[in-house]
Design a protein around this motif. Sequence first.
Motif, mmCIF file in Angstrom:
data_model
loop_
_atom_site.group_PDB
_atom_site.id
_atom_site.type_symbol
_atom_site.label_atom_id
_atom_site.label_comp_id
_atom_site.label_asym_id
_atom_site.label_seq_id
_atom_site.Cartn_x
_atom_site.Cartn_y
_atom_site.Cartn_z
ATOM 1 N N HIS A 196 0.804 -1.221 0.000
ATOM 2 C CA HIS A 196 0.000 0.000 0.000
ATOM 3 C C HIS A 196 0.839 1.275 0.000
ATOM 4 C CE1 HIS A 196 -3.292 -2.736 0.505
ATOM 5 N NE2 HIS A 196 -2.751 -3.197 1.617
ATOM 6 N N GLY A 197 2.021 1.189 -0.618
ATOM 7 C CA GLY A 197 2.837 2.389 -0.771
ATOM 8 C C GLY A 197 2.183 3.335 -1.763
ATOM 9 N N LYS A 198 2.250 4.622 -1.464
ATOM 10 C CA LYS A 198 1.597 5.585 -2.342
ATOM 11 C C LYS A 198 2.422 5.835 -3.600
ATOM 12 C CE LYS A 198 3.366 9.487 0.307
ATOM 13 N NZ LYS A 198 3.040 10.709 1.029
ATOM 14 N N THR A 199 1.718 6.000 -4.701
ATOM 15 C CA THR A 199 2.346 6.345 -5.969
ATOM 16 C C THR A 199 1.661 7.593 -6.496
ATOM 17 O OG1 THR A 199 0.833 4.948 -7.252
ATOM 18 C CG2 THR A 199 2.919 3.950 -6.542
ATOM 19 N N THR A 200 2.250 8.148 -7.526
ATOM 20 C CA THR A 200 1.690 9.340 -8.148
ATOM 21 C C THR A 200 1.854 9.211 -9.659
ATOM 22 O OG1 THR A 200 1.716 11.756 -8.114
ATOM 23 C CG2 THR A 200 3.845 10.670 -8.007
ATOM 24 N N HIS A 201 1.118 10.016 -10.406
ATOM 25 C CA HIS A 201 1.286 10.029 -11.860
ATOM 26 C C HIS A 201 2.640 10.637 -12.194
ATOM 27 C CE1 HIS A 201 -2.928 9.044 -11.904
ATOM 28 N NE2 HIS A 201 -2.854 8.861 -13.199
ATOM 29 N N LYS A 202 3.251 10.118 -13.232
ATOM 30 C CA LYS A 202 4.550 10.629 -13.649
ATOM 31 C C LYS A 202 4.434 12.064 -14.130
ATOM 32 C CE LYS A 202 5.509 7.652 -16.784
ATOM 33 N NZ LYS A 202 6.061 6.732 -17.757
ATOM 34 N N ARG A 203 5.497 12.801 -13.875
ATOM 35 C CA ARG A 203 5.603 14.164 -14.390
ATOM 36 C C ARG A 203 6.285 14.119 -15.746
ATOM 37 N NH1 ARG A 203 9.183 16.941 -10.484
ATOM 38 N NH2 ARG A 203 9.677 14.871 -9.793
ATOM 39 N N ARG A 204 5.901 14.978 -16.607
ATOM 40 C CA ARG A 204 6.534 15.079 -17.918
ATOM 41 C C ARG A 204 7.906 15.722 -17.765
ATOM 42 N NH1 ARG A 204 3.830 11.750 -20.846
ATOM 43 N NH2 ARG A 204 1.629 12.186 -21.008
ATOM 44 N N GLY A 205 8.828 15.347 -18.656
ATOM 45 C CA GLY A 205 10.142 15.983 -18.698
ATOM 46 C C GLY A 205 11.086 15.607 -17.599
ATOM 47 N N GLN A 206 10.926 14.405 -17.000
ATOM 48 C CA GLN A 206 11.868 14.002 -15.957
ATOM 49 C C GLN A 206 13.230 13.692 -16.562
ATOM 50 O OE1 GLN A 206 10.098 10.982 -13.486
ATOM 51 N NE2 GLN A 206 9.240 12.558 -12.201
ATOM 52 N N SER A 207 14.248 13.739 -15.733
ATOM 53 C CA SER A 207 15.628 13.577 -16.200
ATOM 54 C C SER A 207 15.929 12.160 -16.642
ATOM 55 C CB SER A 207 16.596 13.982 -15.098
ATOM 56 O OG SER A 207 16.452 13.138 -14.002
ATOM 57 N N THR A 208 17.068 12.032 -17.338
ATOM 58 C CA THR A 208 17.496 10.712 -17.823
ATOM 59 C C THR A 208 18.643 10.169 -17.059
ATOM 60 O OG1 THR A 208 18.924 11.765 -19.452
ATOM 61 C CG2 THR A 208 16.721 11.078 -20.165
#
Length: 131
Positions: A119-131
């Motif tokens: 039950h760890g919380k997750t979130t929607h990915k953000r655009r433009g994250q680093s590589t």
Amino acid sequence: MEPTIIQAPRRCGCANPTQKCEEMARTIKPAKVDPDTMLVFDVRRETDYAASNETLPGAMWKNPDKIDAWIGAIPCTLDVVIYSVHGGSVSDNVVDRLQAAGVKARFIEGGIEAYKAVHGKTTHKRRGQST
């Protein structure tokens, strides 16, 4: 009087820096992960990362295939937690490289899937994250 030989400390702070320290944890239990208080990196393969719409809150994606490009920017003074899909070879290889570079890194046992199972919380990915 013989000169004192000064050895660089191991990544964990003890004895010989060229050997792995048995006391240095390589993993962290999913239930112990708190992304609000930890520096977290998502090291899922690019295809796995692209196929998912979720990530741990605040996690930054780092392409494990391009580790040479980003490893030098990871702080050695902070505890770092990484994760892949299932906490297998990708996480294991990245932790090996980070620890060899002096980073206090561990990976989530079972990866993001095990983290979500407790039950760890997750979130929607953000655009433009680093590589």
